[in-house]
Structures are given as C-alpha cells and as structure tokens.
Scaffold this motif. Structure first.
Motif, mmCIF file in Angstrom:
data_model
loop_
_atom_site.group_PDB
_atom_site.id
_atom_site.type_symbol
_atom_site.label_atom_id
_atom_site.label_comp_id
_atom_site.label_asym_id
_atom_site.label_seq_id
_atom_site.Cartn_x
_atom_site.Cartn_y
_atom_site.Cartn_z
ATOM 1 N N SER A 134 0.843 -1.199 0.000
ATOM 2 C CA SER A 134 0.000 0.000 0.000
ATOM 3 C C SER A 134 0.875 1.245 0.000
ATOM 4 N N PHE A 135 0.262 2.346 -0.371
ATOM 5 C CA PHE A 135 0.888 3.650 -0.237
ATOM 6 C C PHE A 135 0.101 4.446 0.796
ATOM 7 N N ALA A 136 0.807 5.183 1.627
ATOM 8 C CA ALA A 136 0.122 5.954 2.662
ATOM 9 C C ALA A 136 0.532 7.414 2.559
ATOM 10 N N GLU A 137 -0.456 8.283 2.726
ATOM 11 C CA GLU A 137 -0.179 9.713 2.688
ATOM 12 C C GLU A 137 -0.760 10.362 3.926
ATOM 13 N N ARG A 138 -0.859 11.672 3.872
ATOM 14 C CA ARG A 138 -1.330 12.405 5.032
ATOM 15 C C ARG A 138 -2.657 11.824 5.540
ATOM 16 N N ALA A 139 -2.761 11.676 6.842
ATOM 17 C CA ALA A 139 -3.977 11.208 7.522
ATOM 18 C C ALA A 139 -4.120 9.693 7.505
ATOM 19 N N ASP A 140 -3.230 9.008 6.820
ATOM 20 C CA ASP A 140 -3.320 7.548 6.818
ATOM 21 C C ASP A 140 -2.673 6.962 8.065
ATOM 22 N N VAL A 141 -3.153 5.786 8.446
ATOM 23 C CA VAL A 141 -2.645 5.111 9.633
ATOM 24 C C VAL A 141 -1.619 4.063 9.231
ATOM 25 N N LEU A 142 -0.517 4.013 9.962
ATOM 26 C CA LEU A 142 0.533 3.031 9.698
ATOM 27 C C LEU A 142 0.661 2.071 10.878
ATOM 28 N N GLY A 143 0.758 0.793 10.573
ATOM 29 C CA GLY A 143 1.078 -0.175 11.617
ATOM 30 C C GLY A 143 -0.114 -0.823 12.279
ATOM 31 N N PHE A 144 -1.301 -0.430 11.888
ATOM 32 C CA PHE A 144 -2.482 -1.017 12.531
ATOM 33 C C PHE A 144 -2.564 -2.521 12.273
ATOM 34 N N ASP A 145 -2.025 -2.944 11.138
ATOM 35 C CA ASP A 145 -2.097 -4.364 10.786
ATOM 36 C C ASP A 145 -1.266 -5.242 11.719
ATOM 37 N N GLY A 146 -0.474 -4.622 12.580
ATOM 38 C CA GLY A 146 0.333 -5.429 13.482
ATOM 39 C C GLY A 146 -0.361 -5.764 14.790
ATOM 40 N N LEU A 147 -1.479 -5.108 15.037
ATOM 41 C CA LEU A 147 -2.131 -5.255 16.340
ATOM 42 C C LEU A 147 -2.577 -6.676 16.629
ATOM 43 N N CYS A 148 -3.027 -7.385 15.612
ATOM 44 C CA CYS A 148 -3.634 -8.683 15.876
ATOM 45 C C CYS A 148 -2.615 -9.717 16.320
ATOM 46 N N ARG A 149 -1.358 -9.558 15.903
ATOM 47 C CA ARG A 149 -0.354 -10.547 16.308
ATOM 48 C C ARG A 149 0.726 -9.925 17.177
ATOM 49 N N GLY A 150 0.649 -8.624 17.360
ATOM 50 C CA GLY A 150 1.660 -7.968 18.171
ATOM 51 C C GLY A 150 2.978 -7.783 17.450
#
Lengths: 264, 264
Positions: A94-110
């Motif tokens: 994915s590409f992320a720009e202003r206002a995008d969230v980074l790292g949320f995909d790590g929450l489920c496995r830590g």
DNA sequence: CGGCAATTTGAGTAGCGTCAATTATGGTGG
DNA sequence: CCACCATAATTGACGCTACTCAAATTGCCG
C-alpha cells in the motif's frame, strides 16, 4: 534513522499549507485534524500533546517482524508499506499519505506485518498502543476518527485488488492513476497534475507487473495523448480516455450478470 | 434472504463444535468468544444480548453502495466480499470465516464498499454502528478484540496482494492454499485436509487469473503428487513441495537486496 | 564532473487468456 | 428413485500479451 522531536514543537516546512477547515462532518482526515489541534495546544480529550516523529526519505517507521509498540499517523509526506517475500522480492502492499494510519495491521499478532518506508522526508504522529487503548475510551470522537481511517485503509486494499485483477497492464496503470487522482482530489490537490512520490519499481510491484511494463504503458498513454509524463510528474490530459482505459475487459462467461433466483 | 432470529435463541446446527476454550490470550477469535458468551447469558459489559442473523447460502449480508447501518461478525459459515467492476466483472476482494468482521470498510464513507455473499448457510452477529460506538467506550476489552479482528483483515489484504503479485499462476494457487492451510490451523482444523467453501471462479477472481487456469493448476499440482483434489476437498500430500511452489520467481534486478545508506 | 540508480526502449519467448467442447455435480420435480 | 436441467469443473488449441534478458539514455546527488 528516526529523529525524535521534543513534541509540541512548532515544526516547519515539510507539509503544504492544506489545513482546510472542513466542517465537522465525518470522514476525510478528522483524525489528523484532531491530532493537529492537540499539537497546537488545543488538547481536547488528550492528556498530553501527541508525539511527532521526523522520518527521513528512505528510512523506516516500523520494520516487518518487529514487536508493535506503537502505531503512527502520517502527518506529512508519503510512505510505502512493503512485505519481504521469501525470494527476496519486495512486495509493495500500500501507499500511505497524510492522515493515513501506519502499523495497525500489526495489532492482531503484536508484530508488524509490513515495513513502512518513507518515500520523502515526512513526519508522523506516534501513538503507543497503550495510549490508543486509553484514548478510545476517553474520546469517542477520536475513536470514530481512528476507525474511519482504518476503514479507509481497507477500502484502499480493495481498490488495489481491483487494480491487480485487471487483465491488461495498461488497464492496471490506468486504474492506478485514477486512484491517485481521486486521492489527490480528496486531499484538496489538483486531480489533473499528479506528482507521484514513488518510483516505477514501486508502482510495478503494487500492480503486480514488471517495471519495464509500467514504463511502456506510461509511454503508450502519453503517445495517445491521454497523459503527459515527465518522470514522476504526470498530467492527465484526457480523463475520459484514462477512465476508458481503466475499464477492464474480462470474458463474458466470467461476468456476474448471472442472477440466481433465491428460494423463498 | 435474511432471517432474523429473536436474539438469544439457542440456535442449532450450522456451526461445528469448535468452541475450544482457548485461554484469555489476545488474538485469534476473542471478539467472537465474547459475543458467544454474551449470547449464552453471560452478558459481560453488554447491555443486551447480541443480535444473531441467519444468512442462507447465496444471499447477502450487505450490499455494495447501501448505507452502513451495522457491521457484522461471522458466527458460523463463510463469506466472500466482492466488488462489482464497471464492466460487470465480479471481483472477489476477500474471504471471511468465523470471527471475521464484515462491513467495517464502509465506516469511512458511510456506504458499504463491498457486497458480502454467504458461501454456505451461515450466521452472523449484527452490531449497529451506534452500538459499536457505545460498546467501545464501556468495554476496553471488546474494543481491543474488535481492533484485533480488523487488524487481521488488513493482514489478509496484504497476503492477498502477495498472492496476486506472483508471476506464475501455479505460484499464486500454491500461496492461496498455504494461506488456507494457515487459516485452518488457526481455526483448530486440520491444515492438511482442506474443504474449500468457494468455487473455482471465486478463487480465480481473488488470484486475478482465469478460472480455467486455476483448474489447470490444481490438476498440475495433483499430477505432481503435491495435492489430492476432489472438487472442493483438497488434501495437501506434500506440504514442502507446496511451499516450494509458493516461492515466487522474480527477476534478480527487481529484488530488494539493494540497501541505501541513509544519512545520519 | 563522474558514478550510480532510475527510466526507457528493443527483441524473443514462454505462459496465460480466450474460445470451445466435454464431463461432473447437485438440486428439482415428476 | 430416477430422469432432467443448470451450473461448475475440466481439458484442449491457439494467439497475444507481458516477462525476461539486454543495452542505451536520462536524471540525480555527491
């Protein structure tokens, strides 16, 4: 790699003056707006001002495989999220720009599932997972804003799937450019004059084609007068034609005009 | 299409007896466990028992373009999330099984971005957006559980991108099967004997290939002794070989062994 | 100004999409 | 219970697209 700012520092440059006062509707960058407000002293429900991190081009915010201690919200700049495949190929997710969230995909496995690399000098807000859990209780609005941002990431993932699913590579690139145009519009920038922050290789990786193919498709669209391409600056000359190119061509038998009557 | 159950009904059948008492760790299906507990009377932080909906095979939970009034959590069964492309092609974006969240991608715009179709007779919990916003304040654990589930959806999206990015279609199918195997394991089922709930067309759509190609790849993998395929029942005979097939082949010059020294 | 990386363009080949025909499967009704 | 139909799945043949290898050019940063 990552420079840490004291925090409520009046940070300069780096971000264009697009702090448009969009009304308190719901969607676009509400999360960012609240964080910015808190940064400027208007803390709202936050107990402390948010942490601001500066990320130089090419350095990473978080690394695939590392334990998740915090998530980030892009304050300025642009990022790509990549996964290292077993054969050493760097898959752009994915590409992320202003206002995008980074790292949320790590929450489920830590553990972070992707590596976030800055495509240009950028800044992000850092929110520890502890903070996140706490904030969401104290501030329903902030919770909604975060959910909205994460929701947007899911929507982007779906659109990326659409891009990769196209048969012809020219169609893929056209869909990518339409997507870029849409995002630019949401951001308050011109939907015609695009400044791509990523290289051809990154685009190719996202679209699932060879980077030479991306280059060729750019040339073709330019030759047909659809685009004017100068390295990473792309101007959409004929949006209708671009959209026409973005319409895929799948075989008739695979179309879903097949309505099954459901039993009552 | 959708049958509405009074609510705390002792619903029968439909779901296999896999209510394993996994300890109160963090990840896998905590959200579902909490909802089940509430359904069984142990309300916890919930004020009312969760709403249970029965969804027949082929019918939809929510339709692309419809306003988002509620999101859903899969209680039993399986779903595919699809997007209708402009040319009428039905693009499969994700598959959802027990404990997965449906419809979260609609929150950012208030409109569902995908259509969720049941692949078999299923049941879901319905949570109105109002409920969601309220619940997250009253129950931090529930909030964490929801976040974990949404996070998992993002991880899946990334893995799907990996699948579609593979050059060879045989590699794509191998990655898909490894993914299915992993999910089955997480679910407490056999990672060797897979029962695919979706048709070849749906797999093909997800992988971005023609459904004939999927069929051919199944046949090839079966002929090589990697799989035993009987319609939708797949047994992985040689996992090592399957994993070997899942390792992609990209050209050397596109590999990311290129480390740029970042400025200090 | 020099070197490295990014981008572009070219040529050949393998693989996948398309069309087409056949077989298998599952659900419905007589 | 079996015949019947519709849909799903399989297999074959052929053309074209995009991947690969290769080389030249441009652009960028030190």
């Amino acid at each position: 790699m990552i420079a840490l700012l004291p925090s409520p520092v009046a940070d300069v440059g780096c971000d264009p003056p697009i702090d448009s006062p969009s009304p308190s509707l719901t969607c676009p960058g509400e999360l960012l707006q609240r964080l910015r407000a808190a940064e400027s002293g208007r803390l709202g429900e936050l107990s402390v001002p948010p942490l601001v991190l500066r990320v130089a081009m090419g350095s990473v915010v978080h690394l695939e495989g590392a334990r998740v201690s915090s998530i980030h919200v892009v304050r300025s700049g642009a990022f790509k999220c990549v996964r290292m495949l077993e054969d050493g190929y760097e898959q752009v997710v994915s590409f992320a720009e202003r206002a995008d969230v980074l790292g949320f995909d790590g929450l489920c496995r830590g553990v972070h599932q992707t590596t976030a690399v800055a495509l240009e000098d950028s800044t992000v807000y850092g929110l520890s997972v502890h903070e996140v859990n706490g904030l969401l209780q104290t501030s329903p609005e902030l919770a909604r804003a975060l959910h909205s941002a994460v929701s947007r990431a899911l929507v982007d993932a779906a659109r990326i799937a659409d891009m990769m699913a196209a048969v012809a590579s020219e169609t893929r690139l056209a869909r990518f450019l339409v997507w870029c145009s849409d995002r630019a519009l949401e951001r308050g920038e011109s939907p015609r004059r695009l400044h791509l922050r990523m290289g051809r290789r990154d685009i190719a990786s996202l679209l699932g084609v060879a980077h030479e193919t991306v280059s060729r498709c750019f040339s073709l669209l330019a030759r047909d007068g659809v685009l004017q391409v100068e390295n990473r600056d792309v101007e959409i000359l004929d949006r209708a034609a671009l959209v026409a190119n973005s319409r895929g061509t799948r075989r008739n038998s695979d179309l879903a005009i097949r309505h099954r009557a459901a039993a009552a």
